[in-house]
Scaffold this motif. Sequence first.
Motif: not given
Length: 218
Positions: A16-26, A28-35
Amino acid sequence: MEQPQETINYMPRIGDQAPDFTAKTTKGDITLSEYAQDKWIVLFSHPADFTPVCTTEMSGFATRKAEFDTLNTELLGLSIDSIHAHLGWVNNVKNNTGVYFDFPIIADLDMKVSKLYGMLQPNESETAAVRAVFFIDPKKKIRLIMYYPLNVGRNMDEILRALEALQTSDKYSVAMPLDWKKGDKVIVPPPKTLSEMEDRLKDDTVERVDFYLAKKSL
């Protein structure tokens, strides 16, 4: 009377394509598709901050981070805790052991990412993520999934071995036998036609058990 349909929670699968998300992390904010563009990602969850098994596991990822760096891989942790709890835990472990969790840890208080990735498994816990590991390739495709219960820690050697096996398989179009590790022989693809089978039976460049099972060194 018609019975209500059972609600089925989404569980990502290999391929599967990894489900995309934007989340707060230690970090800073991360969007999986751009990370981590052009890199692999190991996304892993732990049940809770300030707990003993989780501390050993996170310390394991931290102390072996250089090995993941060598394999062009970014680490991305997660638990259903606040960013303040994460920061406090990172600082606590660093002060007590000298180990620094120098990778982003997702603060998944709303359980959005945990639900996206099937990390909440009600028969184990409805409020804590199980010990899941997702291997995500540079195209953001899920390539391997590991699940562990709350009371059993993961094996860091196996996580690194599996990661290197996936990358080696992709690079050389081969498969890996039982217990494969770097430097071991790999399995070449089996023949798909009669002519390929005849060629395989005459091929002295591989270690041949039979036409369908042959190994070679890289």
